[in-house]
Design an enzyme around this catalytic site. Sequence first.
Site, PDB file in Angstrom:
ATOM      1  N   GLY A   1      -3.884   0.742  10.606  1.00 30.57           N
ATOM      2  CA  GLY A   1      -4.741   1.710   9.941  1.00 30.57           C
ATOM      3  C   GLY A   1      -5.183   1.136   8.614  1.00 30.57           C
TER       4      GLY A   1
ATOM      5  N   GLN B   1      -8.631   0.998   0.287  1.00 29.25           N
ATOM      6  CA  GLN B   1      -7.896  -0.260   0.425  1.00 29.25           C
ATOM      7  C   GLN B   1      -8.828  -1.462   0.467  1.00 29.25           C
ATOM      8  OE1 GLN B   1      -5.187   1.321   3.761  1.00 29.25           O
ATOM      9  NE2 GLN B   1      -3.897  -0.138   2.652  1.00 29.25           N
TER      10      GLN B   1
ATOM     11  N   CYS C   1       2.753  -0.922   4.311  1.00 33.98           N
ATOM     12  CA  CYS C   1       1.381  -0.686   3.861  1.00 33.98           C
ATOM     13  C   CYS C   1       0.709  -2.017   3.542  1.00 33.98           C
ATOM     14  CB  CYS C   1       1.411   0.203   2.622  1.00 33.98           C
ATOM     15  SG  CYS C   1      -0.225   0.563   1.934  1.00 33.98           S
ATOM     16  N   LEU C   2      -0.539  -2.150   3.959  1.00 37.91           N
ATOM     17  CA  LEU C   2      -1.271  -3.382   3.684  1.00 37.91           C
ATOM     18  C   LEU C   2      -1.525  -3.579   2.202  1.00 37.91           C
ATOM     19  CD1 LEU C   2      -3.882  -3.311   6.603  1.00 37.91           C
ATOM     20  CD2 LEU C   2      -1.584  -4.296   6.572  1.00 37.91           C
TER      21      LEU C   2
ATOM     22  N   HIS D   1      -0.175   8.690   6.762  1.00 36.46           N
ATOM     23  CA  HIS D   1      -0.197   7.570   5.810  1.00 36.46           C
ATOM     24  C   HIS D   1      -1.621   7.329   5.301  1.00 36.46           C
ATOM     25  CE1 HIS D   1       1.259   3.417   4.556  1.00 36.46           C
ATOM     26  NE2 HIS D   1      -0.063   3.236   4.562  1.00 36.46           N
ATOM     27  N   GLU D   2      -2.589   7.286   6.228  1.00 36.65           N
ATOM     28  CA  GLU D   2      -3.965   6.989   5.824  1.00 36.65           C
ATOM     29  C   GLU D   2      -4.589   8.157   5.055  1.00 36.65           C
ATOM     30  OE1 GLU D   2      -4.774   4.009   5.988  1.00 36.65           O
ATOM     31  OE2 GLU D   2      -3.222   3.389   7.389  1.00 36.65           O
TER      32      GLU D   2
ATOM     33  N   HIS E   1      -3.551   7.971   1.528  1.00 35.17           N
ATOM     34  CA  HIS E   1      -4.361   7.012   0.767  1.00 35.17           C
ATOM     35  C   HIS E   1      -5.588   7.692   0.174  1.00 35.17           C
ATOM     36  CE1 HIS E   1      -2.641   3.035   0.981  1.00 35.17           C
ATOM     37  NE2 HIS E   1      -2.510   3.077   2.296  1.00 35.17           N
TER      38      HIS E   1
END
Length: 220
Positions: A81, A86, A132-133, A174-175, A178
């Site tokens: 995701g 991001q 997380c990226l 999670h997304e 963000h």
Amino acid sequence: MSEPHSHASDTEARIFVQGQPVDNYPDFAPEAARGETLRITVVGEEVLHRPCAEITEFGTPELTKLIDDMFHTMYVADGVGLAANQVDVGIRLFVYDCTDEDGNRHVGHILNPVLDELPAADRHLDEAGEGCLSVPGPHKDLARPDHAVARGVDRDGNPVVVEGHGYFARCLQHETDHLNGYLYIDRLSKRDRKDALKKMESMKDEVFARRAEKAAKLAG
């Protein structure tokens, strides 16, 4: 969100695109082939720590291009995701390609997502590793509800409803976090958050090198 350490399930897998079942689908979302690699923002950058703006214009070439680039960038980073902030764009949009514990694959994008408020009786917490990226490297256990429903629209403004269970429910939450200006480490204890950031410092160079290598390979 980053790739989990393992996937579950021996059951017959299904594929859902934009929340709807399909008979087959390529290994990578077609958008990725049209996209380019963007730089992924890292914890501490302002765009990650403020709420993103609602999207009011749909069907634009710029929006289509951004979605293409986000899919491409997500695959380069081995993610499941990726939210728009991001890649340093502060709008309410995320893309995903995530497999749940039953082996079902979920692929798509959603704009202006809102998560349903689950009745208390339906809120069952699942504690599992999450990464997380934008926090490159570490994973930490975090409890989240094992069911989530996200409602929003697609790039053309058409209504979209996406339902997730288990790991995919975690991805949707999670997304959406963000887009509200939060990272998963903000939900950890102070001790675990500090540990995650310390591990990130020791792991991030290797992660960045791996992403660069994969980006070059896909470009070639």
